[in-house]
Design an enzyme around this catalytic site. Structure first.
Site, mmCIF file in Angstrom:
data_model
loop_
_atom_site.group_PDB
_atom_site.id
_atom_site.type_symbol
_atom_site.label_atom_id
_atom_site.label_comp_id
_atom_site.label_asym_id
_atom_site.label_seq_id
_atom_site.Cartn_x
_atom_site.Cartn_y
_atom_site.Cartn_z
ATOM 1 N N TYR A 114 -11.980 8.034 -9.126
ATOM 2 C CA TYR A 114 -10.633 8.524 -9.415
ATOM 3 C C TYR A 114 -10.598 9.231 -10.770
ATOM 4 O O TYR A 114 -11.081 8.714 -11.772
ATOM 5 C CB TYR A 114 -9.619 7.386 -9.421
ATOM 6 C CG TYR A 114 -9.339 6.747 -8.080
ATOM 7 C CD1 TYR A 114 -9.766 7.333 -6.891
ATOM 8 C CD2 TYR A 114 -8.624 5.557 -7.998
ATOM 9 C CE1 TYR A 114 -9.503 6.749 -5.665
ATOM 10 C CE2 TYR A 114 -8.344 4.963 -6.773
ATOM 11 C CZ TYR A 114 -8.789 5.555 -5.610
ATOM 12 O OH TYR A 114 -8.523 4.973 -4.399
ATOM 13 N N PHE A 141 -2.117 4.995 0.876
ATOM 14 C CA PHE A 141 -1.119 5.997 1.288
ATOM 15 C C PHE A 141 0.084 5.310 1.944
ATOM 16 O O PHE A 141 0.535 5.723 3.021
ATOM 17 C CB PHE A 141 -1.714 7.023 2.253
ATOM 18 C CG PHE A 141 -2.714 7.964 1.640
ATOM 19 C CD1 PHE A 141 -2.849 8.086 0.264
ATOM 20 C CD2 PHE A 141 -3.540 8.738 2.435
ATOM 21 C CE1 PHE A 141 -3.773 8.949 -0.308
ATOM 22 C CE2 PHE A 141 -4.469 9.609 1.888
ATOM 23 C CZ PHE A 141 -4.586 9.714 0.512
ATOM 24 N N PRO A 142 0.641 4.261 1.326
ATOM 25 C CA PRO A 142 1.765 3.540 1.955
ATOM 26 C C PRO A 142 3.005 4.403 2.116
ATOM 27 O O PRO A 142 3.854 4.109 2.960
ATOM 28 C CB PRO A 142 2.014 2.376 0.995
ATOM 29 C CG PRO A 142 1.514 2.869 -0.328
ATOM 30 C CD PRO A 142 0.312 3.707 -0.004
ATOM 31 N N LEU A 143 3.098 5.459 1.306
ATOM 32 C CA LEU A 143 4.253 6.355 1.389
ATOM 33 C C LEU A 143 3.904 7.670 2.069
ATOM 34 O O LEU A 143 4.650 8.642 1.962
ATOM 35 C CB LEU A 143 4.826 6.615 -0.009
ATOM 36 C CG LEU A 143 5.276 5.370 -0.785
ATOM 37 C CD1 LEU A 143 5.820 5.767 -2.143
ATOM 38 C CD2 LEU A 143 6.306 4.586 0.004
ATOM 39 N N ALA A 144 2.768 7.703 2.772
ATOM 40 C CA ALA A 144 2.348 8.911 3.491
ATOM 41 C C ALA A 144 2.335 10.117 2.556
ATOM 42 O O ALA A 144 2.962 11.151 2.822
ATOM 43 C CB ALA A 144 3.249 9.169 4.702
ATOM 44 N N SER A 145 1.592 9.971 1.434
ATOM 45 C CA SER A 145 1.482 11.031 0.415
ATOM 46 C C SER A 145 2.835 11.441 -0.144
ATOM 47 O O SER A 145 3.028 12.584 -0.565
ATOM 48 C CB SER A 145 0.747 12.260 0.984
ATOM 49 O OG SER A 145 -0.578 11.920 1.327
ATOM 50 N N LEU A 161 5.795 11.377 1.547
ATOM 51 C CA LEU A 161 6.809 11.721 2.551
ATOM 52 C C LEU A 161 7.873 10.637 2.671
ATOM 53 O O LEU A 161 9.052 10.925 2.887
ATOM 54 C CB LEU A 161 6.153 11.937 3.914
ATOM 55 C CG LEU A 161 5.739 13.350 4.316
ATOM 56 C CD1 LEU A 161 5.219 13.343 5.736
ATOM 57 C CD2 LEU A 161 6.913 14.317 4.191
#
Length: 307
Positions: free
Chosen positions: A51, A199-203, A205
């Site tokens: 990262y 990606f719990p927030l879908a990048s 979205l």
């Protein structure tokens, strides 16, 4: 903050994903985000050697300073980056863990995760090498990431009885991406492994920032992606998000709250590790992790965003 377990570790149900450190924000901004997370009761910090071109580990270690032992520190190895071939061989793990310990400024890693599968190395070799690090005190627990259910089954068979094995698996999972429901979550529930959704927030979205017919807000992840974000920002996906936002609104919440609460309704999910670039995002994430949607709401989600 509610706590759940990853092996012997107790982690906050809302964690902090540190992939933005060294990439989207610098050292000073990283320190501000880390301070806000600690003040909010977050004790689980998840990073990786790749990262920010290795800067994430360095910035995180510096920001924690003397507070290192107040938190559960997770990082990853195995993905290739400049000067490092990657993989999960015993020899590579030895090199990678020392590099991460140096960058993080610590003498141990609480959760050391294999970032990607390695088809060239027998999983028994990988597990054996990681178990040695546990015996030496350099690692407390170890996990994996991006593993299929067949890979998890193979790792279970390859782990000697009574010896350390993978205690967690970190795979992509959110309301709009539900592949882990095809066996991985069931494996976790059967074996007691913890599941960590990335990606719990879908990048972004599912953060509520994006609207149909409007350009992505400046400074957001999808805005930075330019034309590559077209698939994410399709009319169909934005319509689903709008419907989910409406569902959350009818219950006095936001789609962000629904994204967290839906994940935490899964017993195997130990922590939702969303990223942040500003302190105020920490407060929003922690608040979101407090909603426990009922069965009726969960069923409505299935109708709006079917598996």
């Amino acid at each position: 903050m509610d706590m759940r377990t990853i092996g012997s570790l107790k982690v906050s149900v809302v964690g902090l994903g540190c992939n933005n450190f060294g990439m989207r924000i610098g050292r000073k901004e990283t320190a501000a985000v880390v301070d806000a997370a600690l003040d909010a009761g977050i004790n689980f910090f998840d990073t990786a050697d790749i990262y920010g071109g290795t800067k994430s580990e360095t910035y995180l270690g510096a920001a924690l300073g003397a507070r290192r032992d107040d938190i559960v520190l997770a990082t990853k190895f195995g993905a290739a980056y400049e000067g490092h071939e990657g993989g999960a061989s015993a020899a590579y793990i030895r090199r990678a863990v020392e590099d991460s310990l140096t960058r993080l400024g610590t003498d141990h890693i609480d959760l050391y995760q294999q970032h990607v599968p390695d088809s060239k190395t027998p999983v028994a070799e990988t597990i054996g090498a990681l178990a040695e690090l546990v015996a030496e005190g350099k690692v407390r627990e170890f996990g994996c990431s991006n593993f299929s259910v067949d890979m998890l089954d193979g790792a279970e068979v390859a782990t000697p009885p009574g010896r350390p094995g993978y205690v967690s698996v970190q795979n992509q999972y959110n309301i709009l991406y539900r592949e882990p429901e095809d066996g991985v979550l069931e494996h976790c529930e059967r074996t007691g492994m913890a599941f960590l959704p990335y990606f719990p927030l879908a990048s972004g979205l599912l953060s509520g920032k994006y609207r149909a017919g409007e350009p992505p807000p400046e400074g957001t992840r999808l805005a930075a992606m330019g034309d590559r974000a077209a698939g994410q920002l399709s009319d169909e996906r934005l319509a689903i998000v709008a419907a989910l936002d409406g569902l959350a609104g009818r219950h006095g919440h936001r789609v962000l709250d629904l994204a967290f609460g839906w994940l935490l309704a899964r017993p195997a999910v130990a922590s939702v590790i969303a990223g942040a670039t500003r302190p105020e995002q920490i407060a929003a994430n922690v608040s979101a992790g407090q909603w426990e949607p009922g069965e009726e709401v969960l069923a409505e989600v299935d109708a709006l965003a079917p598996r």
